[in-house]
Design a protein around this motif. Structure first.
Motif, short mmCIF file in Angstrom:
data_model
loop_
_atom_site.label_atom_id
_atom_site.label_comp_id
_atom_site.label_asym_id
_atom_site.label_seq_id
_atom_site.Cartn_x
_atom_site.Cartn_y
_atom_site.Cartn_z
N SER A 40 0.86 -1.21 0.00
CA SER A 40 0.00 0.00 0.00
C SER A 40 0.88 1.24 0.00
O SER A 40 1.99 1.22 0.53
N ARG A 51 -4.11 6.45 2.28
CA ARG A 51 -3.45 5.23 1.81
C ARG A 51 -4.21 4.67 0.62
O ARG A 51 -5.43 4.62 0.61
N VAL A 52 -3.45 4.26 -0.38
CA VAL A 52 -4.06 3.67 -1.59
C VAL A 52 -3.58 2.23 -1.68
O VAL A 52 -2.38 1.95 -1.54
N ASP A 53 -4.52 1.32 -1.91
CA ASP A 53 -4.16 -0.10 -2.02
C ASP A 53 -3.35 -0.35 -3.29
O ASP A 53 -3.71 0.13 -4.36
N LEU A 56 -5.10 -2.49 -6.32
CA LEU A 56 -6.49 -2.22 -5.98
C LEU A 56 -7.22 -3.56 -5.95
O LEU A 56 -7.00 -4.39 -6.80
N ARG A 205 -15.46 -2.15 -3.17
CA ARG A 205 -14.16 -2.16 -2.48
C ARG A 205 -14.39 -1.75 -1.04
O ARG A 205 -15.43 -1.16 -0.72
N GLN A 208 -12.21 1.99 3.39
CA GLN A 208 -10.92 2.43 3.95
C GLN A 208 -9.75 1.56 3.46
O GLN A 208 -8.65 1.64 4.01
N GLY A 209 -10.01 0.75 2.46
CA GLY A 209 -8.94 -0.01 1.83
C GLY A 209 -8.48 -1.22 2.62
O GLY A 209 -9.00 -1.55 3.69
N ASP A 211 -5.78 -1.66 4.28
CA ASP A 211 -5.18 -1.35 5.58
C ASP A 211 -6.19 -1.49 6.71
O ASP A 211 -5.87 -1.98 7.79
N GLN A 331 -11.86 5.35 -6.59
CA GLN A 331 -11.73 5.66 -5.16
C GLN A 331 -12.33 7.05 -4.94
O GLN A 331 -11.66 8.06 -5.19
#
Ligand SMILES: Cc1cc2nc3c(=O)[nH]c(=O)nc-3n(C[C@H](O)[C@H](O)[C@H](O)COP(=O)(O)OP(=O)(O)OC[C@H]3O[C@@H](n4cnc5c(N)ncnc54)[C@H](O)[C@@H]3O)c2cc1C
Length: 420
Positions: A40, A51-53, A56, A205, A208-209, A211, A331
């Motif tokens: 991430s 934070r970006v996965d 994705l 998705r 909050q990803g 994380d 996102q």
């Protein structure tokens, strides 16, 4: 019981979380963070950091009942995302696209009249409808067993414009494999994915990803050791326990070990696997791939009006599509931010200063040999007296995705529990 879970991908995290309430569980992961979130990326600074996965990861409820059950148990919020897709030739010119209409829980692909102006686009769209109908009928009649995707489309003489221009590139994108591997995919597995509602239900998705998912799982796991590179696993000579040895030379005894790595990594670690166990693990092939996070719009379709959430570049000389996700379109928190892209199988480097991160992954492939090996793994799992348990997205039926990773964890936790 004292249990080690080796590997902190989603399968290992989930298995450790399920076993922790009743056992003394240690999760060992070789990366500095659990593998599920090791790549991430944080954008921005301090309190504004987002934070970006990478990569994705999306799902849709019809194909992911076990993941949905896990997310509900954890309280993970999810949101619908667009799966509108543009396919372009190697020069970036769009030749086919579908858009995505989302109304509440309903989500439908659709085309506008201008998407059907070329004969090629009309041939693709016509054959896509025929393929959907034929695959559903054949699946319902149980006629797909033993057939590859390539054999199925040849049997039904589906238009090459559709097969080479839509079906194989799309499947190679979903399975992140080559076009040749997509052709060798069991037709039953492909149909199972496509007829479970992907064309009606929203792709989703975690808001909050990854994380957030990982943090909720980690909070329920007894002991977590990252940076713990396991080198070997073998039974103690008296058979009373298993010995887990790390690359730093230290070793620890456990009653049970869940090997939640990729199949070939499990095979390398498990020193005293029986020949039939080693043969089953060795039958799973995997492909290595790279994901680039960047800001280079040259990876997108040439014309800005053709941009979609998913953009696949296909062409002669490319053994697999180069797929670019337009992160701003999937996102919502990034909708108005500077353009951000993730490219899988990039054919070139992003322009100077535009690369943000680079991450490598391994992904299992599904073929006739892996299907046979899966049956062997299932038989072996049911044997009494087991101490080593194989867990991972490769170890369950279907496409190796988050669903099979989580389903495998639930299966191993239940089987291990029954030995207690
Ligand atoms: C580019 C890409 C996009 C994807 N997109 C999606 C998607 O949109 N939706 C979806 O459902 N799925 C998606 N997937 C697939 C999904 O991410 C995987 O199926 C799933 O994460 C696999 O989890 P796993 O736990 O089985 O394996 P892994 O995540 O591979 O976990 C194995 C773990 O074992 C650790 N390990 C290995 N060897 C050792 C060792 N010796 N000692 C200690 N630790 C070790 C590794 O570091 C790793 O963390 C995508 C995959 C990729 C690569």
């Amino acid at each position: 019981m004292k249990i080690a879970v080796i590997g902190g991908g989603l399968a290992g995290l989930c298995a450790a979380w399920l076993l922790s309430p009743r056992h003394q569980v240690t999760l060992l992961e070789r990366h500095a963070r659990p593998g599920f979130v090791a790549s991430s990326v944080a954008l921005g600074d301090g309190a504004d950091a987002l934070r970006v996965d990478v990569p994705l990861r999306v799902f849709y409820p019809g194909y992911y009942p076990t993941l949905v059950r896990l997310y509900q148990a954890l309280g993970v919020a999810t949101e619908p995302v667009s799966y509108a897709t543009t396919l372009t030739d190697a020069d970036g010119r769009a030749y086919f696209r579908w858009r995505n209409l989302r109304l509440g829980s309903l989500s439908l692909p659709y085309l506008l009249p201008q998407d059907l102006l070329t004969r090629r686009a009309r041939r693709i769209a016509g054959a896509a409808l025929a393929f959907g109908r034929l695959a559903r009928q054949a699946a319902a009649r149980g006629e797909l067993a033993g057939q590859t995707l390539g054999e199925f489309v040849a049997q039904h003489r589906l238009a090459p414009e559709f097969v080479d221009g839509l079906l194989l590139p799309t499947w190679a994108t979903i399975a992140t494999c080559t076009l040749q591997d997509a052709r060798a995919y069991p037709a039953e597995v492909v149909a199972g994915y496509l007829v479970s509602g992907v064309a009606r239900q929203s792709v989703r998705r975690a808001v909050q990803g990854a994380d957030d998912v990982a943090a909720r799982l980690l909070a329920g796991i007894g002991r977590v050791e990252c940076g713990a590179d396991v080198q070997a696993l073998r039974a103690e000579p008296d058979g009373s326990a298993l010995r887990v040895q790390r690359a730093d030379g230290s070793a620890e005894r456990f009653d049970h070990v869940v090997l939640a790595t990729q199949a070939h990594q499990a095979l390398a670690l498990w020193q005293d696997a029986r020949p039939d166990e080693a043969a089953a693990l060795g039958a799973f092939r995997h492909c290595a791939l790279e994901v680039l996070m960047h800001r280079d719009a040259a990876f997108m379709p040439r014309a800005r009006r053709d941009w979609s959430a998913v953009n696949a570049r296909v062409g002669p000389g490319l053994d697999r599509p180069e797929t670019t996700i337009w992160i701003n379109a999937v996102q919502p928190a990034l909708r108005h931010a500077a353009p951000l892209f993730q490219t899988v199988h990039a054919q070139r480097e992003p322009g100077p200063g535009l690369l943000i991160a680079r991450a490598r992954f391994e992904r299992p492939l599904v073929d006739a040999a892996s299907q046979r090996a899966l049956l062997a793994l299932q038989r072996q799992r049911a044997e009494p007296g087991r101490r080593v348990w194989l867990c991972g997205s490769y170890a369950e039926a279907g496409v190796p995705l988050l669903e099979s990773a989580v389903r495998s964890a639930y299966g191993v936790a239940a089987a291990l529990q029954s030995t207690a």
